[in-house]
Design a protein around this motif. Sequence first.
Motif, mmCIF file in Angstrom:
data_model
loop_
_atom_site.group_PDB
_atom_site.id
_atom_site.type_symbol
_atom_site.label_atom_id
_atom_site.label_comp_id
_atom_site.label_asym_id
_atom_site.label_seq_id
_atom_site.Cartn_x
_atom_site.Cartn_y
_atom_site.Cartn_z
ATOM 1 N N VAL A 149 33.868 52.014 52.771
ATOM 2 C CA VAL A 149 34.261 50.820 52.032
ATOM 3 C C VAL A 149 34.483 51.182 50.565
ATOM 4 N N GLU A 150 35.662 50.853 50.072
ATOM 5 C CA GLU A 150 35.967 51.092 48.660
ATOM 6 C C GLU A 150 35.500 49.898 47.842
ATOM 7 N N ALA A 151 34.526 50.119 46.972
ATOM 8 C CA ALA A 151 33.991 49.054 46.119
ATOM 9 C C ALA A 151 34.042 49.527 44.678
ATOM 10 N N ARG A 197 32.479 54.751 47.076
ATOM 11 C CA ARG A 197 32.749 54.559 48.503
ATOM 12 C C ARG A 197 31.404 54.391 49.198
ATOM 13 N N THR A 220 42.326 43.526 52.339
ATOM 14 C CA THR A 220 43.532 44.310 52.624
ATOM 15 C C THR A 220 43.664 44.625 54.108
ATOM 16 N N ARG A 221 42.601 44.380 54.873
ATOM 17 C CA ARG A 221 42.611 44.700 56.301
ATOM 18 C C ARG A 221 42.671 43.487 57.201
ATOM 19 N N ARG A 251 37.368 42.635 48.349
ATOM 20 C CA ARG A 251 38.783 42.935 48.082
ATOM 21 C C ARG A 251 39.293 44.007 49.056
ATOM 22 N N TRP A 252 38.457 44.987 49.341
ATOM 23 C CA TRP A 252 38.819 46.035 50.309
ATOM 24 C C TRP A 252 39.040 45.433 51.695
ATOM 25 N N ALA A 270 33.942 45.182 47.757
ATOM 26 C CA ALA A 270 34.081 45.349 49.203
ATOM 27 C C ALA A 270 34.885 44.204 49.813
#
Length: 427
Positions: free
Chosen positions: A224-226, A230, A310-311, A306-307, A304
């Motif tokens: 998870v990109e926060a 990561r 995107t999915r 926002r990451w 997280a």
Amino acid sequence: MLFTDRVDAGQRLAGALGHLREARPVVLGLPRGGVPVAFQVARALGAPLDVIVVRKLGVPYHRELGFGAIGEGGVRIISDDIVHRGRVSEKDVASVERAEAAELSRQARRFRADRPRVGIEGRTAIVVDDGIATGATAAAACEVVRAQGAARVVLAVPVAPPDAVSWLRTRADEVVCLSTPRSFSAVGEWYRDFSQTPDEEVVALLARSAADPPEAVRSVDVEVEAGRVRLSGELALPQGTAPVVMFAHGSGSSRHSPRNRAVAKALNAAGLGTLLFDLLTEPEAADRRNVFDIAVLADRLSGATRWLRTRTPSPIGYFGASTGAAAALWAASSAGPEVAAVVSRGGRPDLAGSRLPGVHAPTLLIVGGRDTTVLDLNRQAESALRCECRLAVVPGATHLFEEPGALEEVSALARDWFTVHLAPRKG
């Protein structure tokens, strides 16, 4: 149309219900014979399975002739016409009801064992039986699931007489019936094998369904990109578009928390996606000061989110435990409408301080009745929140909800809150 057995009937019925897959339904089998049929339907749709327990009220001298039915939640349907024509006295009605009510309670306990009821509030409920004769039992089942909060009731059966189907269309939002023969005397005549379904088979099928979550849910390890870090996580997403609940773990905990994983499993069984991830890296978690830095934890949760956005375009909920609950509320206070609900388990919402009035997402605070200090802090936080809010106290539970049945109660409360508040808004 002649069915080989209940497995064959369930597989054929599932084919006619494929249009409901995207509705994330709950499948409810009428025991006993309806459960093997419902098991095949739930399996094909990737849906959770439960029982809907109702009991037919039979005329004392002709038990196969029903003068009504009763169901969970105090639902009662009586055919005054059959009572009158069958000369069933008030004493007989009361006697039959008492006996069937006792059996209804016994069956519900027996079939579900120690598992909580699958939440249907705000969802599509598919009521399944192996066939319909008079329709009284099916009608009672439909009324029970409406009383339990189902948004839409679908009745699905392999075979039924045309007049019963016509009547039941007034009781359910949709009726799916594969065969409506005009010459109809009994359900069993439309099966090659219509042997009795024992209690043990019902219990086994429900346990199997609970132990093997719907195939539509897939779990993968993710990074998870926060912001600049990561974080290790586990993302479980059902097929199609479904809401996702993000877990914010408490002090000293991680994505491996057995309590949060138990809650996540219950949410997955209800058709919800989940994201369990660590808010801190391993070196950061080694410093105890970081687990109480609510601003940092909230910032990680927002990153997280926002990451995750995107999915999936799905609605998002936050589930926070201990200090993670404060982080969830802090993050929710600055989030837009994409964060649609928050649940706190044994949380410290007070640590979100001045951020509490800015929370707009409906919030459920769950606290153990014996966790008195945290209960007082949650009551204070409840007063500070300006959003829709509810404080739920689990009697006899301590901070970690380790008492028998306590964590199951937490799971049921969270499941019901999220299924209602993460449902797509209409209009």
